[in-house]
Design a protein around this motif. Structure first.
Motif, PDB file in Angstrom:
ATOM      1  N   ASP A 198       6.920   1.845  41.760  1.00 47.06           N
ATOM      2  CA  ASP A 198       7.133   3.088  41.026  1.00 47.06           C
ATOM      3  C   ASP A 198       5.926   3.351  40.134  1.00 47.06           C
ATOM      4  OD1 ASP A 198       8.963   5.270  39.941  1.00 47.06           O
ATOM      5  OD2 ASP A 198       8.459   4.160  38.114  1.00 47.06           O
ATOM      6  N   VAL A 233      11.836  -4.078  43.663  1.00 45.38           N
ATOM      7  CA  VAL A 233      13.227  -3.692  43.904  1.00 45.38           C
ATOM      8  C   VAL A 233      13.505  -2.288  43.385  1.00 45.38           C
ATOM      9  CG1 VAL A 233      15.590  -4.157  43.108  1.00 45.38           C
ATOM     10  CG2 VAL A 233      14.246  -5.987  44.128  1.00 45.38           C
ATOM     11  N   GLU A 234      12.856  -1.917  42.273  1.00 44.77           N
ATOM     12  CA  GLU A 234      13.117  -0.592  41.726  1.00 44.77           C
ATOM     13  C   GLU A 234      12.568   0.523  42.607  1.00 44.77           C
ATOM     14  OE1 GLU A 234       9.322  -0.277  38.646  1.00 44.77           O
ATOM     15  OE2 GLU A 234      11.260  -0.960  37.920  1.00 44.77           O
ATOM     16  N   SER A 304      24.476  -2.382  42.439  1.00 37.98           N
ATOM     17  CA  SER A 304      24.084  -2.018  41.074  1.00 37.98           C
ATOM     18  C   SER A 304      23.205  -0.778  41.091  1.00 37.98           C
ATOM     19  CB  SER A 304      23.357  -3.173  40.383  1.00 37.98           C
ATOM     20  OG  SER A 304      22.176  -3.513  41.084  1.00 37.98           O
ATOM     21  N   ASN A 306      20.215   1.739  40.381  1.00 35.83           N
ATOM     22  CA  ASN A 306      18.772   1.699  40.201  1.00 35.83           C
ATOM     23  C   ASN A 306      18.390   2.876  39.308  1.00 35.83           C
ATOM     24  OD1 ASN A 306      15.920   2.348  40.687  1.00 35.83           O
ATOM     25  ND2 ASN A 306      16.006   0.758  42.254  1.00 35.83           N
ATOM     26  N   ASP A 307      18.059   2.579  38.050  1.00 36.03           N
ATOM     27  CA  ASP A 307      17.822   3.661  37.105  1.00 36.03           C
ATOM     28  C   ASP A 307      16.534   4.425  37.382  1.00 36.03           C
ATOM     29  OD1 ASP A 307      16.249   1.535  36.406  1.00 36.03           O
ATOM     30  OD2 ASP A 307      16.633   1.655  34.255  1.00 36.03           O
ATOM     31  N   LYS A 309      15.237   5.139  40.501  1.00 35.40           N
ATOM     32  CA  LYS A 309      15.564   6.109  41.551  1.00 35.40           C
ATOM     33  C   LYS A 309      16.430   7.231  40.991  1.00 35.40           C
ATOM     34  CE  LYS A 309      15.694   2.636  45.294  1.00 35.40           C
ATOM     35  NZ  LYS A 309      16.580   1.985  46.278  1.00 35.40           N
ATOM     36  N   ARG A 390      20.823   2.889  44.552  1.00 37.15           N
ATOM     37  CA  ARG A 390      21.147   1.487  44.273  1.00 37.15           C
ATOM     38  C   ARG A 390      19.958   0.571  44.464  1.00 37.15           C
ATOM     39  NH1 ARG A 390      21.901  -2.081  48.588  1.00 37.15           N
ATOM     40  NH2 ARG A 390      21.997  -1.141  50.666  1.00 37.15           N
ATOM     41  N   ASN A 391      20.066  -0.631  43.879  1.00 35.95           N
ATOM     42  CA  ASN A 391      19.091  -1.688  44.116  1.00 35.95           C
ATOM     43  C   ASN A 391      19.381  -2.368  45.446  1.00 35.95           C
ATOM     44  OD1 ASN A 391      17.597  -1.567  41.629  1.00 35.95           O
ATOM     45  ND2 ASN A 391      19.358  -2.490  40.608  1.00 35.95           N
TER      46      ASN A 391
END
Length: 578
Positions: A198, A233-234, A304, A306-307, A309, A390-391
């Motif tokens: 990101d 992962v993000e 969980s 993904n903030d 995204k 999501r992650n």
């Protein structure tokens, strides 16, 4: 270098605030000393390693065609106001006023300053492409500096900025920097991965992070063992885990779930897999002069949010979590039993890709101690907005279709960005193209955390005795440990002779002439992490032998005195790939 003329400040114990291995060992080995939270002195032994990292970086940047300059650490606020980051950057940007009450910042990065250089100095396409770089101190006012140099406030960074006339040129500049970074971290001797990432506060389009693989890393890296895919992962694309939605087989039913406010408890109570439950996450976006927009994001119970995204979805930039009062107003109940059916006021529903293909799932009923089972899209709920929110987790399909994902931990030590025209547009950095018309320069930026590399290298290379430096950035390549240097003429003569021979061969060697006991000498140099050690003593000399041991070797080996210099030189050069 002789140890008696050098500063060696080893400690038996690390300070109480040192939390991770690199912080503890850098303090104990006398590499750094704390001045204030997140601010350190780099002691002589640490600075030697820093200079070696810088030398490798400089060589590879120059090889890639970049030009070194030096920009100021103190930057005028006007440049940051032009780019729009004066308001956007947040409290990490250290702001202050000079004696004339003019606003300045302590630079955390230099996009604004280098764009100002480009717009003043570059007038024509004939001057492009160009890539400027510097190695310089940065300052970011971290709210909680910790982990020594891994998350400090002041640090040394190499930052480079490319300027091109078109997208093809930017892609080529980006490729050159990407390749240069691969060479840099390979030469340093680190195990690393380049991962899609990101862009964060820097902005722009595509980017890659370079991560040193270490269990203590702060970032989760998703990678496919069967392909070249790797991403933070993000930023990793989470594919739907259900290829096609099945037809409904259950009736919609309000089901008692006393005390089961979480998906795990619901699954256990109803004796169903967790994967059949849905968690509802309630977000809000504020609207000036009107009530907020409330969003219900639906994730499978074992996944969980993904903030990163989520914040990129249309309408959700700058989102916040809804307050309990807002949740009660829109859903009629406190958190724990929330769902998309029968809300008190309209909400925006977004389903994760996997959730959008689920059938006969379980959601909250918006009533304490009840959930709704047998829920299906189309029949019981309108078709949702669908997004990747999501992650990814281990076992997910790789986005490149070549296997499944695994997760490892990584420490970010480098980052390359394609900025495009983000800064040239806002700051008016234009050039005259082949037709004599003004056009914005396309930019890239490329950073290496010089001091962070030290911490990452230690996190990847240590044992119970101390640091094990990669040869390329060790403060010294070889240490000579004479037993009784101050008492034995034979030991002193041979130590001085070997020292001179290694120096003549271009080896970075230190001779420990302090007259310390063997145990003290060995403990110091194992803690400091010098890769190669030669021990000289009267007993060995009587047999014409010296003792050699690599820092990773379990046992020492004997070398003939007359061959020692050549053998040690060969080992050092082999380790450096020379």
């Amino acid at each position: 270098m002789k140890a008696s003329r050098f500063f060696i400040g080893t400690l038996k114990e690390a300070p109480a605030d040192a939390e991770i291995v690199s912080h503890k060992l850098m303090m104990r080995a006398g590499i750094i000393r704390r001045v204030a939270g997140g601010i350190y002195d780099y002691m002589p032994i640490g600075l030697r390693s820093i200079r070696k990292v810088e030398a490798i970086v400089r060589e590879e940047m120059n090889r890639a065609g970049a030009l070194e300059l030096l920009m100021p650490a103190v930057q005028p606020a006007e440049l940051w106001q032009e780019s729009g980051r004066w308001e956007q950057y947040g409290p990490e940007l250290l702001r202050f006023k000079d004696r004339h009450e003019r606003d300045f910042v302590m630079g955390p990065t230099h996009e604004e300053v280098v764009t100002d250089i480009a717009r003043r100095e570059i007038k024509s396409y004939r001057q492009l492409p160009v890539n400027f770089y510097q190695i310089q101190t940065k300052f970011r006012d971290e709210i909680r500096p910790r982990f020594g140099v891994m998350r400090g406030r002041e640090f040394i960074m190499k930052d480079a900025y490319s300027f091109d006339k078109d997208a093809a040129g930017l892609a080529e500049s980006y490729r050159k920097m990407y390749d240069a970074y691969v060479r840099i971290f390979t030469r340093i001797g680190l195990k690393f991965r380049a991962v899609a990432a990101d862009n964060g506060s820097i902005g722009g389009s595509g980017s890659h992070e370079f991560h040193v693989i270490a269990e203590t890393g702060e970032d989760d890296i998703a990678y496919c063992p069967d392909s070249d895919f790797a991403a933070n992962v993000e930023a990793a694309d989470a594919l739907p885990l259900i290829a096609k939605r099945a037809a409904p087989t259950e009736e919609l039913k309000k089901t008692p779930t006393p005390g089961a406010a979480k998906c795990e408890a619901v699954a256990q109570l109803l004796n169903i897999p967790l994967e059949r439950t849905i968690k509802s996450i309630i977000l809000a976006t504020d609207n000036e002069g009107a009530e907020p927009t409330i969003w219900l994001l639906m994730l499978r119970g074992d996944h969980s949010l993904n903030d990163i995204k989520t914040g990129k979805l249309p309408g959700l930039k700058g989102y916040r979590f809804a307050t309990e009062a807002e949740i009660v107003e829109w859903f009629g109940t406190p958190p724990g039993y929330l769902g998309p059916i029968g809300t008190k006021k309209p909400v925006r529903v977004i389903a994760d890709r996997t959730v959008a293909n689920m059938s006969d799932f379980v959601v909250g009923t918006n009533e304490v101690d009840f959930h709704t089972t047998g829920v299906n899209w189309g029949r019981d709920l309108p078709e949702p907005e669908v997004a990747d929110i999501r992650n990814v987790v281990a076992g997910d399909p790789s986005p490149d279709g070549k296997g499944t994902l695994e997760i490892c931990r990584g420490i970010e030590v480098g980052h390359v960005f394609q900025l495009g025209t983000k800064y040239s547009d806002s700051m008016g950095a234009t050039f005259l193209d082949e037709n004599g018309k003004p056009a914005p320069m396309l930019m890239g930026c490329y950073g290496v955390g010089i001091t962070r590399v030290l911490g990452a290298a230690i996190e990847q290379n240590f044992d119970e005795r101390g640091i094990i430096w990669p040869e390329a950035i060790a403060p010294f390549e070889v240490v000579i440990c004479p037993m009784g240097y101050d008492r034995s003429d034979a030991v002193r003569e041979q130590a001085d002779k070997l020292y001179a021979s290694l120096q003549a061969a271009g080896i970075d060697v230190i001779l420990d002439d302090r007259g310390e006991r063997p145990g003290v000498m060995f403990a110091d140099w194992e803690l400091i992490g010098v890769p190669h050690r030669v021990v000289i003593g009267d007993r060995g000399l009587k047999e014409g032998k010296l003792e050699y041991q690599g820092r990773r070797d379990a046992e020492a080996t004997l070398l003939a005195v007359e061959e020692a210099a050549d053998i040690v030189t060969g080992k050092v050069r082999a380790a450096l790939g020379k």
